[in-house]
Enzyme design. Structure first.
Site, PDB file in Angstrom:
ATOM      1  N   ARG A   1      -4.909  -8.139 -20.562  1.00 58.78           N
ATOM      2  CA  ARG A   1      -5.898  -7.730 -21.562  1.00 58.78           C
ATOM      3  C   ARG A   1      -5.320  -6.729 -22.559  1.00 58.78           C
ATOM      4  NH1 ARG A   1     -10.764  -6.417 -20.486  1.00 58.78           N
ATOM      5  NH2 ARG A   1     -10.963  -4.511 -21.642  1.00 58.78           N
TER       6      ARG A   1
ATOM      7  N   ASP B   1     -11.421   1.626 -24.050  1.00 57.31           N
ATOM      8  CA  ASP B   1     -11.866   1.502 -22.661  1.00 57.31           C
ATOM      9  C   ASP B   1     -11.666   2.796 -21.887  1.00 57.31           C
ATOM     10  OD1 ASP B   1     -12.763  -1.091 -22.500  1.00 57.31           O
ATOM     11  OD2 ASP B   1     -10.808  -1.921 -21.950  1.00 57.31           O
TER      12      ASP B   1
ATOM     13  N   PRO C   1       0.828  -1.223   0.000  1.00 56.51           N
ATOM     14  CA  PRO C   1       0.000   0.000   0.000  1.00 56.51           C
ATOM     15  C   PRO C   1       0.853   1.260   0.000  1.00 56.51           C
ATOM     16  CG  PRO C   1      -0.093  -1.097   2.144  1.00 56.51           C
ATOM     17  CD  PRO C   1       0.646  -2.015   1.225  1.00 56.51           C
TER      18      PRO C   1
ATOM     19  N   GLU D   1       2.345  -8.098   8.503  1.00 55.91           N
ATOM     20  CA  GLU D   1       2.675  -6.666   8.553  1.00 55.91           C
ATOM     21  C   GLU D   1       3.488  -6.229   7.338  1.00 55.91           C
ATOM     22  OE1 GLU D   1       1.635  -4.167  10.504  1.00 55.91           O
ATOM     23  OE2 GLU D   1       0.290  -5.743  11.209  1.00 55.91           O
TER      24      GLU D   1
HETATM   25  N1  SAM Z   1       1.751  -2.973   7.498  1.00 50.67           N
HETATM   26  C1  SAM Z   1       1.675  -2.669   6.104  1.00 50.67           C
HETATM   27  C2  SAM Z   1       1.610  -1.159   5.918  1.00 50.67           C
HETATM   28  O1  SAM Z   1       1.052  -0.483   6.776  1.00 50.67           O
HETATM   29  O2  SAM Z   1       2.091  -0.643   4.895  1.00 50.67           O
HETATM   30  C3  SAM Z   1       0.454  -3.314   5.469  1.00 50.67           C
HETATM   31  C4  SAM Z   1       0.565  -4.800   5.369  1.00 50.67           C
HETATM   32  S1  SAM Z   1      -0.822  -5.562   4.582  1.00 50.67           S
HETATM   33  C5  SAM Z   1      -1.818  -6.015   5.941  1.00 50.67           C
HETATM   34  C6  SAM Z   1      -0.186  -7.104   4.028  1.00 50.67           C
HETATM   35  C7  SAM Z   1       0.245  -7.141   2.584  1.00 50.67           C
HETATM   36  O3  SAM Z   1      -0.863  -6.904   1.754  1.00 50.67           O
HETATM   37  C8  SAM Z   1       1.285  -6.117   2.156  1.00 50.67           C
HETATM   38  O4  SAM Z   1       2.591  -6.520   2.464  1.00 50.67           O
HETATM   39  C9  SAM Z   1       1.055  -6.051   0.665  1.00 50.67           C
HETATM   40  O5  SAM Z   1       1.766  -7.041  -0.026  1.00 50.67           O
HETATM   41  C10 SAM Z   1      -0.430  -6.316   0.533  1.00 50.67           C
HETATM   42  N2  SAM Z   1      -1.222  -5.084   0.334  1.00 50.67           N
HETATM   43  C11 SAM Z   1      -2.047  -4.516   1.228  1.00 50.67           C
HETATM   44  N3  SAM Z   1      -2.652  -3.439   0.722  1.00 50.67           N
HETATM   45  C12 SAM Z   1      -2.215  -3.311  -0.547  1.00 50.67           C
HETATM   46  C13 SAM Z   1      -2.464  -2.385  -1.584  1.00 50.67           C
HETATM   47  N4  SAM Z   1      -3.288  -1.353  -1.407  1.00 50.67           N
HETATM   48  N5  SAM Z   1      -1.840  -2.563  -2.768  1.00 50.67           N
HETATM   49  C14 SAM Z   1      -0.988  -3.591  -2.952  1.00 50.67           C
HETATM   50  N6  SAM Z   1      -0.699  -4.506  -2.005  1.00 50.67           N
HETATM   51  C15 SAM Z   1      -1.304  -4.379  -0.813  1.00 50.67           C
END
Ligand code: SAM
Length: 248
Positions: free
Chosen positions: A152, A167, A87, A114
């Protein structure tokens, strides 16, 4: 194209990649997709992929050793972006999808818990992508979303070649409305122009509808969309007074 996904839940991908456009693209040999089980690169008998965080705090952290070993084995000597789903990464959009679709190979690392040990981010990955400003439980859904948007775009993946180019977002605008048979449903009729058989009028109507819809829903896109002088005139008639991108 070849897409490798490193995950502790490879089974999550079976159903998504075995249906519809992605399935067809795989069958046609346009893309090879492999979901790898990270546990295959662990060395202890419990196949451990996570550990407690240094400094305390809740949650587990994904260990660096199996992730480095997996990427190095899968990548080999070839060039390939190594993309961490997080994220905290750059926001995924159609422009990023088009950029990724130009690569021969892509490698995705799906985090869990995490997230991953920071040394993975510092010394292994070449790109970090987020699919939106919200937190998922793991990177798997993000890898599916990105893979779908990229596949796609591969030439030959869609039955109707022009569809992807028209699109929403591919043109910098949202796409206008679509209708199919019947021409009247519960007294709701379709726009007369669509049955006129007049291709130029239909094309003009579609363009105006795309402009109108973008103005109504995502006016922010208009400031950077490639627009003709005619588009700008129509937008002004619709009440848009905002900025336009520099003329190309
Ligand atoms: N503790 C992290 C932080 O606050 O940045 C978030 C960890 S999340 C619970 C677990 C995993 O989900 C991340 O390591 C990532 O690979 C994936 N993930 C969560 N949200 C995402 C997003 N918006 N885009 C891409 N991957 C995401």
């Amino acid at each position: 194209m070849r897409i490798d996904i490193i995950t502790i839940f490879p089974e999550m991908f079976d159903c998504v990649f075995d249906a519809s456009i992605i399935k067809r693209a795989r069958e046609k040999g346009l893309v090879e997709i492999r979901a790898h089980n990270l546990r295959d690169w662990t060395t202890d008998k419990h196949k451990t992929t996570d550990d407690t965080p240094y400094g305390g705090g809740g949650g587990m952290i994904m260990k660096p050793e199996p992730i480095f070993a997996a990427v190095e084995a899968i990548k080999g000597e070839e060039e390939a972006p190594v993309i961490l789903l997080t994220p905290q990464g750059r926001l995924f959009n159609q422009t990023v999808a088009e950029e990724l679709a130009r690569h021969e190979r892509l490698i995705f690392i799906c985090g869990r818990y995490e997230g991953v040990d920071e040394r993975v981010r510092e010394h292994l990955v070449t790109d970090e992508i987020s699919i939106g400003d919200y937190v998922l439980s793991g990177g798997e859904l993000a890898a599916m979303v990105i893979t779908d948007a990229v596949v796609r775009l591969l030439p030959g993946a869609l039955g109707y070649e022009r569809a992807a180019a028209e699109d929403s977002h591919a043109t910098g605008l949202l796409e206008g409305p679509h209708y199919t048979r019947p021409p009247e449903f519960r007294r709701w009729t379709i726009p007369e122009v669509l049955t006129s058989g007049h291709h130029a009028r239909v094309a003009q109507w579609r363009r105006q509808q795309a402009l109108k819809r973008t103005l109504e829903r995502r006016p922010d896109l208009l400031a950077s969309a490639p627009l003709s002088e005619q588009d700008k005139r129509w937008l002004r008639e619709m009440g848009y007074n905002g900025p336009f991108a520099e003329d190309e």
